[in-house]
Write an enzyme that holds these catalytic residues in place. Structure first.
Site, PDB file in Angstrom:
ATOM      1  N   HIS A 136      79.146 -36.929 -57.789  1.00 48.55           N
ATOM      2  CA  HIS A 136      79.903 -37.612 -58.851  1.00 48.55           C
ATOM      3  C   HIS A 136      80.084 -36.703 -60.068  1.00 48.55           C
ATOM      4  CE1 HIS A 136      81.023 -40.965 -61.588  1.00 48.55           C
ATOM      5  NE2 HIS A 136      80.289 -40.295 -62.468  1.00 48.55           N
ATOM      6  N   GLU A 137      79.011 -36.053 -60.492  1.00 50.10           N
ATOM      7  CA  GLU A 137      79.091 -35.211 -61.687  1.00 50.10           C
ATOM      8  C   GLU A 137      79.948 -33.963 -61.441  1.00 50.10           C
ATOM      9  OE1 GLU A 137      78.225 -36.293 -64.481  1.00 50.10           O
ATOM     10  OE2 GLU A 137      77.127 -38.037 -63.739  1.00 50.10           O
ATOM     11  N   HIS A 140      83.643 -34.758 -61.713  1.00 49.92           N
ATOM     12  CA  HIS A 140      84.181 -34.765 -63.081  1.00 49.92           C
ATOM     13  C   HIS A 140      84.685 -33.370 -63.460  1.00 49.92           C
ATOM     14  CE1 HIS A 140      83.498 -38.762 -64.577  1.00 49.92           C
ATOM     15  NE2 HIS A 140      82.188 -38.734 -64.367  1.00 49.92           N
ATOM     16  N   GLU A 198      85.735 -42.250 -64.294  1.00 50.99           N
ATOM     17  CA  GLU A 198      84.509 -42.575 -63.583  1.00 50.99           C
ATOM     18  C   GLU A 198      84.816 -43.034 -62.157  1.00 50.99           C
ATOM     19  OE1 GLU A 198      81.407 -42.048 -64.534  1.00 50.99           O
ATOM     20  OE2 GLU A 198      82.184 -41.173 -66.382  1.00 50.99           O
TER      21      GLU A 198
END
Length: 272
Positions: A136-137, A140, A198
């Site tokens: 997920h990070e 980004h 997100e």
């Protein structure tokens, strides 16, 4: 009147010219601040952060962070190369560090600089849970969300300036405009913009963890554990993040797609 017209042309020109392509969605995104400026700043800030905090080294947990990070980075490189973006990561300088902190958090700076806090490890629980967080990070960073937020912030400021110029000499209406514009642009634009990032990072991260060989369904289980930790979370429309229940529902729906993408790279078994 000429000033107002010129400012409008400047705003429109900035939006049209300063765009880049998201390699995962194919969509055009804001890029008022180029990566040539962002990456050096990110690398410097990352080095400063490490020097000011306790980095955990030579432990099984620190090694796990590096191992999972390397697998996620490799998955990203494979995906991007296979989809026509072979040189996309040429300026990345991948780094994965575990930092001693009770904070339940992890992040990835532009350019692949990753930090995982020890406080999140009891919730990630295992490698698959950690892969969900790190995927997920990393997503980004790969989708240039930091660049987009900086660009959107600049446009928000320009919009405020334009409104005040248009209402020059009318102090009462300027005050009304500034109040309404601040509230409206945050609730109507900036917060939904952040929530969409997100959601996009959840989706991209799920694909990356699957290509890296981790069970994507573990991401939904991670968010269920995260949800159990929440206390007094604000309503979704007032938050920069989607509600955990929304994320869990989305992730469960995306699991088959993530596994299908992984199979394109020869990944048929998934580690929990």
């Amino acid at each position: 009147m000429k000033i107002k017209k010129s400012l409008l042309i400047l705003l429109l020109g900035a939006v049209v010219v300063a765009c880049s392509t998201n390699p995962f969605t194919g969509k055009q995104t804001l890029a008022l601040v180029p990566n040539s400026e962002i990456l050096p700043m990110a690398f410097q800030q990352y080095s400063e952060f490490l020097s000011e905090n306790k980095v955990v080294k030579n432990t099984s947990q620190a090694q796990m962070v590096k191992n999972v990070g390397q697998k996620i980075a490799s998955a990203a490189e494979r995906y991007l190369s296979a989809n026509g973006y072979a040189g996309y990561l040429k300026d990345y300088r991948w780094e994965y560090n575990l930092v001693d902190s009770k904070e339940v958090n992890a992040w990835c700076m532009p350019g692949g600089k990753i930090v995982v806090y020890t406080g999140i490890l009891p919730i990630t629980k295992d490698e698959a849970g950690l892969a969900a967080v790190m995927g997920h990070e990393v997503a980004h960073a790969l989708a240039n969300h930091g660049q987009q937020r900086m660009s959107a912030g600049q446009l928000q400021q320009l919009g405020a300036v334009a409104g005040n110029i248009a209402l020059a000499g009318d102090a009462q209406n300027q005050q009304i405009f500034n109040t309404a514009y601040g509230l409206g642009s945050n609730l109507g634009v900036m917060l939904p913009f952040s929530r969409s990032h997100e959601t996009e990072a959840d989706h991209i991260g799920l694909i990356l963890m699957a290509i890296a060989g981790y069970e994507p369904a573990a991401a939904a289980e991670l968010w269920q554990r995260m949800q159990a930790q929440e206390q007094g979370a604000p309503p979704e429309f007032l938050s920069t993040h989607p509600a955990s229940s929304t994320r869990i529902q989305n992730i469960k729906a995306w699991v088959p797609e993530a596994k299908a993408e992984a199979r394109k790279f020869g990944v048929t078994t998934f580690k929990r």
